[in-house]
Design a protein around this motif. Structure first.
Motif, PDB file in Angstrom:
ATOM      1  N   ALA A 174      58.546  17.424  21.549  1.00  0.00           N
ATOM      2  CA  ALA A 174      57.696  17.542  20.369  1.00  0.00           C
ATOM      3  C   ALA A 174      56.422  16.736  20.555  1.00  0.00           C
ATOM      4  O   ALA A 174      56.442  15.628  21.102  1.00  0.00           O
ATOM      5  CB  ALA A 174      58.442  17.065  19.130  1.00  0.00           C
ATOM      6  N   ILE A 175      55.325  17.313  20.104  1.00  0.00           N
ATOM      7  CA  ILE A 175      54.042  16.619  20.049  1.00  0.00           C
ATOM      8  C   ILE A 175      53.645  16.493  18.592  1.00  0.00           C
ATOM      9  O   ILE A 175      53.732  17.470  17.826  1.00  0.00           O
ATOM     10  CB  ILE A 175      52.959  17.384  20.843  1.00  0.00           C
ATOM     11  CG1 ILE A 175      53.099  17.116  22.341  1.00  0.00           C
ATOM     12  CG2 ILE A 175      51.559  16.998  20.389  1.00  0.00           C
ATOM     13  CD1 ILE A 175      52.101  17.857  23.206  1.00  0.00           C
ATOM     14  N   VAL A 176      53.241  15.303  18.190  1.00  0.00           N
ATOM     15  CA  VAL A 176      52.720  15.079  16.837  1.00  0.00           C
ATOM     16  C   VAL A 176      51.211  14.927  16.944  1.00  0.00           C
ATOM     17  O   VAL A 176      50.709  14.109  17.725  1.00  0.00           O
ATOM     18  CB  VAL A 176      53.342  13.823  16.187  1.00  0.00           C
ATOM     19  CG1 VAL A 176      52.769  13.622  14.785  1.00  0.00           C
ATOM     20  CG2 VAL A 176      54.863  13.944  16.132  1.00  0.00           C
ATOM     21  N   ILE A 177      50.489  15.733  16.158  1.00  0.00           N
ATOM     22  CA  ILE A 177      49.035  15.719  16.186  1.00  0.00           C
ATOM     23  C   ILE A 177      48.520  15.470  14.769  1.00  0.00           C
ATOM     24  O   ILE A 177      49.097  15.935  13.796  1.00  0.00           O
ATOM     25  CB  ILE A 177      48.481  17.057  16.747  1.00  0.00           C
ATOM     26  CG1 ILE A 177      46.961  17.024  16.883  1.00  0.00           C
ATOM     27  CG2 ILE A 177      48.941  18.240  15.938  1.00  0.00           C
ATOM     28  CD1 ILE A 177      46.387  18.253  17.586  1.00  0.00           C
ATOM     29  N   ALA A 178      47.462  14.689  14.662  1.00  0.00           N
ATOM     30  CA  ALA A 178      46.804  14.453  13.372  1.00  0.00           C
ATOM     31  C   ALA A 178      45.334  14.189  13.641  1.00  0.00           C
ATOM     32  O   ALA A 178      44.983  13.546  14.642  1.00  0.00           O
ATOM     33  CB  ALA A 178      47.440  13.278  12.629  1.00  0.00           C
ATOM     34  N   SER A 179      44.491  14.705  12.768  1.00  0.00           N
ATOM     35  CA  SER A 179      43.040  14.547  12.922  1.00  0.00           C
ATOM     36  C   SER A 179      42.573  14.985  14.311  1.00  0.00           C
ATOM     37  O   SER A 179      41.661  14.399  14.889  1.00  0.00           O
ATOM     38  CB  SER A 179      42.629  13.091  12.664  1.00  0.00           C
ATOM     39  OG  SER A 179      43.003  12.689  11.360  1.00  0.00           O
ATOM     40  N   GLY A 180      43.239  16.007  14.850  1.00  0.00           N
ATOM     41  CA  GLY A 180      42.829  16.576  16.120  1.00  0.00           C
ATOM     42  C   GLY A 180      43.272  15.823  17.349  1.00  0.00           C
ATOM     43  O   GLY A 180      42.948  16.223  18.468  1.00  0.00           O
ATOM     44  N   ARG A 181      44.048  14.745  17.196  1.00  0.00           N
ATOM     45  CA  ARG A 181      44.459  13.936  18.332  1.00  0.00           C
ATOM     46  C   ARG A 181      45.975  13.905  18.484  1.00  0.00           C
ATOM     47  O   ARG A 181      46.708  13.893  17.502  1.00  0.00           O
ATOM     48  CB  ARG A 181      43.953  12.493  18.166  1.00  0.00           C
ATOM     49  CG  ARG A 181      42.438  12.369  18.146  1.00  0.00           C
ATOM     50  CD  ARG A 181      42.024  10.927  17.957  1.00  0.00           C
ATOM     51  NE  ARG A 181      40.571  10.777  17.950  1.00  0.00           N
ATOM     52  CZ  ARG A 181      39.945   9.625  17.757  1.00  0.00           C
ATOM     53  NH1 ARG A 181      40.655   8.514  17.556  1.00  0.00           N
ATOM     54  NH2 ARG A 181      38.623   9.583  17.759  1.00  0.00           N
ATOM     55  N   VAL A 182      46.432  13.858  19.744  1.00  0.00           N
ATOM     56  CA  VAL A 182      47.860  13.722  20.022  1.00  0.00           C
ATOM     57  C   VAL A 182      48.267  12.274  19.781  1.00  0.00           C
ATOM     58  O   VAL A 182      47.729  11.354  20.395  1.00  0.00           O
ATOM     59  CB  VAL A 182      48.190  14.138  21.469  1.00  0.00           C
ATOM     60  CG1 VAL A 182      49.644  13.810  21.797  1.00  0.00           C
ATOM     61  CG2 VAL A 182      47.920  15.624  21.671  1.00  0.00           C
ATOM     62  N   LEU A 183      49.234  12.081  18.879  1.00  0.00           N
ATOM     63  CA  LEU A 183      49.691  10.736  18.537  1.00  0.00           C
ATOM     64  C   LEU A 183      51.046  10.394  19.135  1.00  0.00           C
ATOM     65  O   LEU A 183      51.377   9.221  19.275  1.00  0.00           O
ATOM     66  CB  LEU A 183      49.761  10.590  17.006  1.00  0.00           C
ATOM     67  CG  LEU A 183      48.477  10.879  16.234  1.00  0.00           C
ATOM     68  CD1 LEU A 183      48.727  10.719  14.743  1.00  0.00           C
ATOM     69  CD2 LEU A 183      47.347   9.969  16.693  1.00  0.00           C
ATOM     70  N   ALA A 184      51.820  11.423  19.467  1.00  0.00           N
ATOM     71  CA  ALA A 184      53.141  11.186  20.057  1.00  0.00           C
ATOM     72  C   ALA A 184      53.529  12.402  20.877  1.00  0.00           C
ATOM     73  O   ALA A 184      53.199  13.539  20.521  1.00  0.00           O
ATOM     74  CB  ALA A 184      54.182  10.923  18.972  1.00  0.00           C
ATOM     75  N   ASP A 185      54.241  12.167  21.974  1.00  0.00           N
ATOM     76  CA  ASP A 185      54.712  13.231  22.853  1.00  0.00           C
ATOM     77  C   ASP A 185      56.042  12.764  23.437  1.00  0.00           C
ATOM     78  O   ASP A 185      56.078  11.890  24.302  1.00  0.00           O
ATOM     79  CB  ASP A 185      53.680  13.505  23.947  1.00  0.00           C
ATOM     80  CG  ASP A 185      54.072  14.671  24.859  1.00  0.00           C
ATOM     81  OD1 ASP A 185      55.219  15.142  24.760  1.00  0.00           O
ATOM     82  OD2 ASP A 185      53.232  15.098  25.669  1.00  0.00           O
ATOM     83  N   ALA A 186      57.137  13.323  22.939  1.00  0.00           N
ATOM     84  CA  ALA A 186      58.462  12.849  23.341  1.00  0.00           C
ATOM     85  C   ALA A 186      59.503  13.894  22.990  1.00  0.00           C
ATOM     86  O   ALA A 186      59.207  14.889  22.324  1.00  0.00           O
ATOM     87  CB  ALA A 186      58.786  11.522  22.650  1.00  0.00           C
ATOM     88  N   THR A 187      60.739  13.665  23.427  1.00  0.00           N
ATOM     89  CA  THR A 187      61.829  14.527  22.987  1.00  0.00           C
ATOM     90  C   THR A 187      62.148  14.200  21.528  1.00  0.00           C
ATOM     91  O   THR A 187      61.834  13.098  21.044  1.00  0.00           O
ATOM     92  CB  THR A 187      63.090  14.304  23.833  1.00  0.00           C
ATOM     93  OG1 THR A 187      63.585  12.981  23.579  1.00  0.00           O
ATOM     94  CG2 THR A 187      62.805  14.479  25.314  1.00  0.00           C
ATOM     95  N   PRO A 188      62.780  15.127  20.791  1.00  0.00           N
ATOM     96  CA  PRO A 188      63.173  14.814  19.414  1.00  0.00           C
ATOM     97  C   PRO A 188      64.034  13.553  19.320  1.00  0.00           C
ATOM     98  O   PRO A 188      63.855  12.740  18.403  1.00  0.00           O
ATOM     99  CB  PRO A 188      63.947  16.066  18.976  1.00  0.00           C
ATOM    100  CG  PRO A 188      63.345  17.162  19.782  1.00  0.00           C
ATOM    101  CD  PRO A 188      63.029  16.543  21.118  1.00  0.00           C
ATOM    102  N   ALA A 189      64.943  13.363  20.274  1.00  0.00           N
ATOM    103  CA  ALA A 189      65.804  12.174  20.246  1.00  0.00           C
ATOM    104  C   ALA A 189      64.992  10.896  20.442  1.00  0.00           C
ATOM    105  O   ALA A 189      65.252   9.874  19.792  1.00  0.00           O
ATOM    106  CB  ALA A 189      66.881  12.281  21.324  1.00  0.00           C
ATOM    107  N   GLU A 190      63.991  10.947  21.324  1.00  0.00           N
ATOM    108  CA  GLU A 190      63.142   9.774  21.541  1.00  0.00           C
ATOM    109  C   GLU A 190      62.315   9.458  20.303  1.00  0.00           C
ATOM    110  O   GLU A 190      62.111   8.281  19.966  1.00  0.00           O
ATOM    111  CB  GLU A 190      62.234  10.013  22.741  1.00  0.00           C
ATOM    112  CG  GLU A 190      62.966   9.970  24.075  1.00  0.00           C
ATOM    113  CD  GLU A 190      62.125  10.483  25.227  1.00  0.00           C
ATOM    114  OE1 GLU A 190      62.497  10.232  26.384  1.00  0.00           O
ATOM    115  OE2 GLU A 190      61.094  11.162  24.977  1.00  0.00           O
TER     116      GLU A 190
END
Length: 314
Positions: free
Chosen positions: A201-217
């Motif tokens: 999963a990647i979490v993005i906000a305001s056009g920027r990647v804030l997190a990139d990890a597995t769901p468990a991580e």
């Protein structure tokens, strides 16, 4: 493979996507998460060739979307937000049109149409104009056109939006069945979907990647990770004893249903200790579980923190 390198899109002074870089390999299902206006759909449209990047680029199965746009699109199946189509066409007519656009002919054309129609269970509506369909069926027609040419990569923007629970399960099963040898990106705001189908999963906000990890991580970032939740009589009395259990940092009681959540101190594992305390006090517990973490809480923490930092910087 789908890869982006410092992919950006600006509209005047507004930066909708800000140097987004990631790589998704065959066999992975990437969940693209973010609040409304985060840049998810804009990023997907640039990868799919519907928008031209302001800077940076993306590659689909090795083809650069700016320098080799036709080749990139041939390898990609794309379901855009809202699943737009030609409403006056029947389902059969629309899918036949897409088959023609994709260059399918002969036995291959028939096989691919039968496969897409069967997978999305569209047999009962083939003769209906798309405008007369429910939102759920329109979404299924959109999915059928995305997989019609058996693409090596898929980009699906809110693939289960508008579907009932049974249809959601069917679509998630479809995504899982196709994921073994394909590269798939799905945008979703349904966090349970991340657990159901995503390997990353990647979490993005305001056009920027804030997190990139597995769901468990990602779940390990939750304050609930490693906590113990339980339901028992006299929760207020029980709370007074639980706070004294070794390794416990805090005990909270849900005001709505009286459920107790016992939070550990950093680095502490408390499940066995909490269970031992409950047995020692002869507490009749109706339910007890070890929390793995809550994605919704992690999502709020990451995205709201980014918004606050952005306001402070401004």
């Amino acid at each position: 493979m789908i890869e982006t390198q410092r992919l950006s899109k600006t509209y005047g002074r507004m930066r909708a996507v800000d140097e987004v870089s990631f790589r998704v390999e065959p066999g992975q299902v990437l969940g693209f998460l973010g609040p409304n206006g985060a840049g998810k759909s804009t990023t997907m449209k640039m990868i799919a060739g519907f928008l031209t990047p302001t800077s940076g680029t993306a590659r689909v199965c090795g083809f650069d979307v700016r320098e080799q746009p036709i080749e990139a699109r041939r390898t990609l199946g794309y379901l855009s937000e809202g699943a737009p189509s030609y409403g006056e066409m029947t389902v059969a007519g629309f899918l036949g049109f897409i088959a023609d656009v994709r260059g399918l002919s002969g036995e291959r054309r028939r096989q691919r149409l039968d496969d897409a129609i069967g997978r999305l269970q569209l047999e009962s509506v083939l003769a209906q104009p798309i405008d007369t369909l429910s939102k759920g069926f329109r979404r299924r027609v959109g999915l059928a056109q995305a997989i019609l040419h058996d693409p090596r990569a898929l980009i699906l923007d809110e693939p289960t939006d508008g579907l009932d629970p049974n249809q959601k399960h069917e679509v998630r099963s479809l995504i899982q069945s196709m994921s073994a040898d394909r590269t798939i990106i799905i945008s979703t705001h349904i966090l349970e979907e991340v657990h159901a189908v995503c390997t990353r999963a990647i979490v993005i906000a305001s056009g920027r990647v804030l997190a990139d990890a597995t769901p468990a991580e990602l779940e390990t970032r939750s304050r609930y990770h490693g906590a113990v939740s339980l339901t028992a009589p006299n929760p207020q009395v029980l709370k007074e004893g639980l706070v004294r259990v070794e390794g416990v940092a805090q005990v909270e009681i849900d005001a709505h249903d009286g459920r107790i959540t016992v939070f550990p101190r950093a680095g502490q594992r408390i499940f066995d200790r909490v269970e031992a305390y409950l047995r020692s006090q002869n507490v009749q517990v109706s339910e007890v579980q070890l929390e793995r973490g809550r994605l919704d809480e992690v999502f709020r923490t990451i995205t709201l923190g980014a918004q606050a930092a952005r306001k402070e910087a401004a």
